[in-house]
Design a protein around this motif. Structure first.
Motif, PDB file in Angstrom:
ATOM      1  N   GLN A 327      -8.877   4.490 -26.408  1.00  0.00           N
ATOM      2  CA  GLN A 327      -8.027   4.633 -25.240  1.00  0.00           C
ATOM      3  C   GLN A 327      -8.369   5.883 -24.442  1.00  0.00           C
ATOM      4  OE1 GLN A 327      -7.298   5.707 -28.159  1.00  0.00           O
ATOM      5  NE2 GLN A 327      -5.599   7.161 -28.225  1.00  0.00           N
ATOM      6  N   ALA A 328      -7.851   5.934 -23.196  1.00  0.00           N
ATOM      7  CA  ALA A 328      -8.064   7.100 -22.348  1.00  0.00           C
ATOM      8  C   ALA A 328      -7.475   8.343 -23.008  1.00  0.00           C
ATOM      9  CB  ALA A 328      -7.417   6.872 -20.984  1.00  0.00           C
ATOM     10  N   GLU A 329      -8.135   9.482 -22.801  1.00  0.00           N
ATOM     11  CA  GLU A 329      -7.628  10.731 -23.373  1.00  0.00           C
ATOM     12  C   GLU A 329      -6.315  11.138 -22.713  1.00  0.00           C
ATOM     13  OE1 GLU A 329     -10.660  13.782 -23.524  1.00  0.00           O
ATOM     14  OE2 GLU A 329     -12.222  12.250 -23.579  1.00  0.00           O
ATOM     15  N   SER A 330      -6.122  10.731 -21.466  1.00  0.00           N
ATOM     16  CA  SER A 330      -4.889  11.048 -20.737  1.00  0.00           C
ATOM     17  C   SER A 330      -3.952   9.848 -20.782  1.00  0.00           C
ATOM     18  CB  SER A 330      -5.217  11.413 -19.292  1.00  0.00           C
ATOM     19  OG  SER A 330      -6.223  12.404 -19.252  1.00  0.00           O
ATOM     20  N   LYS A 331      -2.648  10.100 -20.669  1.00  0.00           N
ATOM     21  CA  LYS A 331      -1.671   9.064 -20.984  1.00  0.00           C
ATOM     22  C   LYS A 331      -0.788   8.633 -19.819  1.00  0.00           C
ATOM     23  CE  LYS A 331      -2.538   8.573 -25.373  1.00  0.00           C
ATOM     24  NZ  LYS A 331      -3.087   7.301 -25.876  1.00  0.00           N
ATOM     25  N   HIS A 332      -0.956   9.202 -18.636  1.00  0.00           N
ATOM     26  CA  HIS A 332      -0.011   8.934 -17.557  1.00  0.00           C
ATOM     27  C   HIS A 332      -0.629   8.072 -16.462  1.00  0.00           C
ATOM     28  CE1 HIS A 332       2.098  12.912 -18.835  1.00  0.00           C
ATOM     29  NE2 HIS A 332       2.435  11.893 -19.604  1.00  0.00           N
ATOM     30  N   ILE A 333       0.240   7.312 -15.787  1.00  0.00           N
ATOM     31  CA  ILE A 333      -0.156   6.468 -14.662  1.00  0.00           C
ATOM     32  C   ILE A 333       0.322   7.133 -13.376  1.00  0.00           C
ATOM     33  CG2 ILE A 333       0.198   4.242 -13.518  1.00  0.00           C
ATOM     34  CD1 ILE A 333       0.597   3.022 -16.309  1.00  0.00           C
ATOM     35  N   LEU A 334      -0.575   7.210 -12.399  1.00  0.00           N
ATOM     36  CA  LEU A 334      -0.251   7.718 -11.071  1.00  0.00           C
ATOM     37  C   LEU A 334      -0.550   6.625 -10.059  1.00  0.00           C
ATOM     38  CD1 LEU A 334       0.399   9.963  -8.970  1.00  0.00           C
ATOM     39  CD2 LEU A 334      -2.053  10.579  -9.077  1.00  0.00           C
ATOM     40  N   GLY A 335       0.446   6.258  -9.241  1.00  0.00           N
ATOM     41  CA  GLY A 335       0.255   5.263  -8.199  1.00  0.00           C
ATOM     42  C   GLY A 335       0.459   5.883  -6.833  1.00  0.00           C
ATOM     43  N   LEU A 336      -0.527   5.782  -5.970  1.00  0.00           N
ATOM     44  CA  LEU A 336      -0.444   6.331  -4.609  1.00  0.00           C
ATOM     45  C   LEU A 336      -0.712   5.189  -3.635  1.00  0.00           C
ATOM     46  CD1 LEU A 336      -2.380   9.690  -5.158  1.00  0.00           C
ATOM     47  CD2 LEU A 336       0.107   9.354  -5.065  1.00  0.00           C
ATOM     48  N   TYR A 337       0.381   4.656  -3.074  1.00  0.00           N
ATOM     49  CA  TYR A 337       0.294   3.447  -2.263  1.00  0.00           C
ATOM     50  C   TYR A 337       0.558   3.738  -0.789  1.00  0.00           C
ATOM     51  CZ  TYR A 337      -0.101   0.476  -6.348  1.00  0.00           C
ATOM     52  OH  TYR A 337      -0.559  -0.133  -7.491  1.00  0.00           O
ATOM     53  N   THR A 338      -0.189   3.041   0.063  1.00  0.00           N
ATOM     54  CA  THR A 338       0.073   3.145   1.497  1.00  0.00           C
ATOM     55  C   THR A 338       1.125   2.133   1.939  1.00  0.00           C
ATOM     56  OG1 THR A 338      -1.704   1.595   2.055  1.00  0.00           O
ATOM     57  CG2 THR A 338      -2.278   3.937   1.922  1.00  0.00           C
ATOM     58  N   GLY A 339       1.314   1.062   1.144  1.00  0.00           N
ATOM     59  CA  GLY A 339       2.305   0.031   1.464  1.00  0.00           C
ATOM     60  C   GLY A 339       3.580   0.227   0.662  1.00  0.00           C
TER      61      GLY A 339
END
Length: 553
Positions: A327-339
Motif C-alpha cells: 500500500q501507499a506509504e501515505s494514508k490520506h485522500i485529498l480531493g480538489l474539484y473544480t465542479g
C-alpha cells in the motif's frame, strides 16, 4: 397396442437417444417412438407413460429399449423403425468421428493411462450410476464436474465431504456449466480472458452474468458451477466454500462474482462469512433476496444480474489499475474539484467507503474533512471572489495542488478535468504541470486519480485530454464511484500470492469425459486435453455382480 424391440449390448448416451426418439416420432405411420437405455429409471418412465412392453422385462442397462405407438391400421412398423434406428446410430457415430481424432476408451484404467495428468472428470451418465463413477474419480485424485441429475442428496453430501478432505472440488450434481482456465465444460460460452472469476449455483445465471461482463469490455478467468442443491441446508454450501477458497489463491483473479438461486438462510450466512475472509472484492447476488445495505467490507451486494455485472466490471476496471505492490506509504485522500456537484458526490462516496461523515457546513468549499481526508469544491465563492472560476482559469487549483498535495501524509489526489465550451483550452496540461511539480517536492509517492467530464466532440477532445493525463502517470477512470474505489484500493495493502500457490485445477484442466461424447468434442475443439471414456454399466447394470467384480479388483 405398443410394438417393441430390444437392441442388445448397444450402450448410447441419453441425449443422443432423446434426439433419435424425436426424429423417429416424425414418421407418418407412428404416433410416438421412445428410444431409451434399459435402466430401472427408464423402465419406470416407460411404464408411467403408457409405453411399457413385456419385452422390456429382460432388458439390461446396456440394452436399448424401443417402444412404438403406431397410428391406427398401420400394422407392424417395428422392422422399419429398427432400420431407421440403425441409420440414426450410424449417423451419430459418423458425426462424432469427424475432425481431429478423439481418444476413446472403454475402461477407466485405460482412460487414466491415456490421460495420466488428468485433473478433472466430466460425468454425464445416468443419475443412478453417476455417484459411483464420481467417487472413483475422487479416489484417483480428480476433481469432478457432475452434469448428471437425479443423484441422491446423500450421495452428493458424501462426495463433497470426500472432495474437501482431499482438497478437490465437486461441481454438481446437476451442474450445467463451467469454464475453467479457458476450457468449456458442458453448456459454456467462448469468453475473452480477464480478471473476473464467477462462482454460482445458477447455471444460466453464470452464463448471463459472464456474457454481460464481456459485453461491458471485461473478461473471465474462471466460471465455477456448484449445482442447484449446493446452497441447500442439507449440502451446506460445501462446494461454494471450496470454490471460494480456490479462487482466493488464484493470482489471475482480481474480482469474484457469486450468483445463486435463493439459498438456505444459514448457508447464505456461512458463504458470506467466507467471502468476507477473502482479500479480493466479491460481488454477491442471491436471487430473490433484495438488500438495502449494498456493501459489507469487501462484499458488494447486487439485486439483479445486470446490477451484479455493472459492479463486477467496475471493480475489475479499478483493480487492474492497482499496482502489484504494498500500500501507499501515505494514508490520506485529498480531493480538489473544480465542479461543486462532483466534489459533493466524491465526498459522499468517500464518506460511505471509509465510514466517515461529510461536512454539512461546506465552509470555504470543504465537502469532507475527517481523519485527515479532505475534499474541497474549488468553485466555491471563497475561491472565486475576484478570481475566474477554476474551470476557466486553472491557476487556483494548480496553486492548491502544490500547497496541499505536498503534504507527505496525502497518498491519493482526486481531481476532475472538465472540458467543453467555456472551459480552459487545455485543462489536462495545467493538471499535469501542477502534479509533476508537487511530485518533485515529495519524498513519498503520490497517486493521482482523475475523471474527465466531456465528450470526444468537445473542443479539447476527450481522448487527447486522457492521453495527456495517462502519459504523466495519472490514473484515469470513468466515474467518481470508480475514482473513490480506486483511492481506497491504492491505500490498502495489496496481498501477495506466492508462486505455486494456485490450485492445480485453475492452472489448466485435463479431462476424462464420461457420458455425452459431444462434451469431449467441445473440449477438444477448445484445445483442452481430453479422453472420452465410453462408459457403460458394469455387469449389465446388475448391482450385486458389479459389487462383487469391484471387490475382486
Amino acid at each position: 397396442m405398443i410394438q417393441a424391440f430390444l437392441k442388445k449390448g448397444c450402450f448410447q448416451d441419453s441425449v443422443s437417444l432423446m434426439l433419435i426418439s424425436r426424429q423417429l416420432s416424425n414418421g407418418e405411420t407412428v404416433e410416438e417412438v421412445s428410444v431409451m437405455m434399459g435402466t430401472p429409471a427408464n423402465k419406470s418412465l416407460l411404464e408411467n407413460t403408457g409405453l411399457w412392453h413385456p419385452l422390456f422385462d429382460d432388458a439390461t442397462p446396456n440394452d436399448i429399449c424401443v417402444a412404438i405407438r403406431p397410428t391406427p391400421d398401420a400394422g407392424d412398423v417395428s422392422q422399419g423403425i429398427a432400420e431407421q434406428l440403425d441409420n440414426a446410430l450410424a449417423s451419430v457415430a459418423q458425426s462424432a468421428a469427424g475432425g481431429k481424432r478423439l481418444d476413446v476408451v472403454r475402461r477407466w484404467p485405460t482412460a487414466l493411462a491415456k490421460q495420466p495428468e488428468a485433473n478433472l472428470a466430466l460425468i454425464s451418465v445416468a443419475g443412478e450410476y453417476a455417484a459411483d463413477l464420481a467417487n472413483e474419480a475422487l479416489e484417483n485424485n480428480l476433481n469432478v464436474m457432475l452434469f448428471s441429475d437425479n443423484v441422491p442428496v446423500e450421495s452428493e453430501v458424501a462426495l463433497k465431504g470426500k472432495a474437501a478432505e482431499k482438497g478437490l472440488l465437486v461441481m454438481g450434481p446437476d451442474c450445467g456449466t463451467a469454464m475453467v482456465a479457458g476450457s468449456p465444460l458442458a453448456f459454456a460460452n467462448v469468453m475473452p480472458a480477464g480478471p473476473i472469476s464467477i462462482v454460482g449455483a445458477s447455471g444460466t445465471g453464470i452464463q448471463e452474468l459472464a456474457s454481460q461482463v464481456c459485453l461491458a469490455g471485461q473478461g473471465i478467468t474462471h466460471a465455477i458451477g456448484l449445482g442447484g442443491r449446493d446452497l441447500s441446508k442439507d449440502v451446506g454450501g460445501a462446494s461454494a466454500l471450496s470454490a471460494l477458497n480456490m479462487i482466493e489463491q488464484d493470482p489471475d483473479t482480481k474480482v469474484v462474482a457469486f450468483v445463486s438461486k435463493p439459498p438456505a438462510p444459514e448457508v447464505e450466512q456461512s458463504v458470506i462469512a467466507a467471502m468476507k475472509a477473502m482479500t479480493k472484492p466479491v460481488v454477491a447476488l442471491f436471487l430473490g433476496t433484495r438488500r438495502t445495505v449494498r456493501r459489507e467490507g469487501n462484499v458488494f451486494f447486487a439485486n439483479s444480474i445486470a446490477d451484479a455485472a455493472r459492479l463486477t466490471v467496475m471493480l475489475a476496471n479499478v483493480r487492474q489499475l492497482v499496482p502489484n505492490s504494498s500500500q501507499a506509504e501515505s494514508k490520506h485522500i485529498l480531493g480538489l474539484y473544480t465542479g461543486g456537484t462532483l466534489a459533493a458526490e466524491a465526498a459522499m462516496l468517500t464518506a460511505e467507503q471509509l465510514g466517515l461523515a461529510v461536512d454539512e457546513a461546506h465552509h470555504q468549499g470543504i465537502m469532507l474533512d475527517a481523519k485527515g481526508h479532505l475534499i474541497i469544491d474549488l468553485g466555491d465563492d471563497h475561491y472565486t471572489l475576484g478570481r475566474p472560476h477554476p474551470m476557466i482559469d486553472p491557476t487556483t487549483r494548480s496553486l492548491e495542488i502544490e500547497k496541499r498535495a505536498s503534504d507527505e501524509q496525502v497518498g491519493v489526489l482526486l481531481l476532475d478535468v472538465v472540458i467543453g465550451y467555456g472551459a480552459t483550452a487545455d485543462p489536462a496540461a495545467a493538471v499535469v504541470e501542477a502534479v509533476e511539480s508537487v511530485r518533485q517536492q515529495r519524498q513519498t509517492p503520490l497517486h493521482v486519480v482523475a475523471t474527465v467530464t466531456g465528450t470526444e466532440a468537445d473542443p479539447q477532445q476527450r481522448s487527447k485530454q486522457i492521453e495527456s493525463l495517462v502519459d504523466a502517470g495519472i490514473l484515469v477512470v470513468n466515474t467518481l464511484e470508480e475514482a473513490v474505489l480506486l483511492s481506497e484500493a491504492l491505500l490498502e495493502e495489496q496481498p501477495q500470492v506466492s508462486e505455486g500457490e494456485c490450485p492445480p485445477l485453475l492452472t489448466g484442466i485435463k479431462v476424462v469425459n464420461a457420458g455425452l461424447r459431444s462434451f469431449a468434442d467441445d473440449l477438444q475443439s477448445a484445445s483442452t486435453p481430453v479422453v472420452h471414456y465410453q462408459w457403460a454399466p458394469i455387469a449389465g447394470g446388475n448391482a450385486k455382480l458389479a459389487s462383487l467384480l469391484k471387490q475382486m479388483q
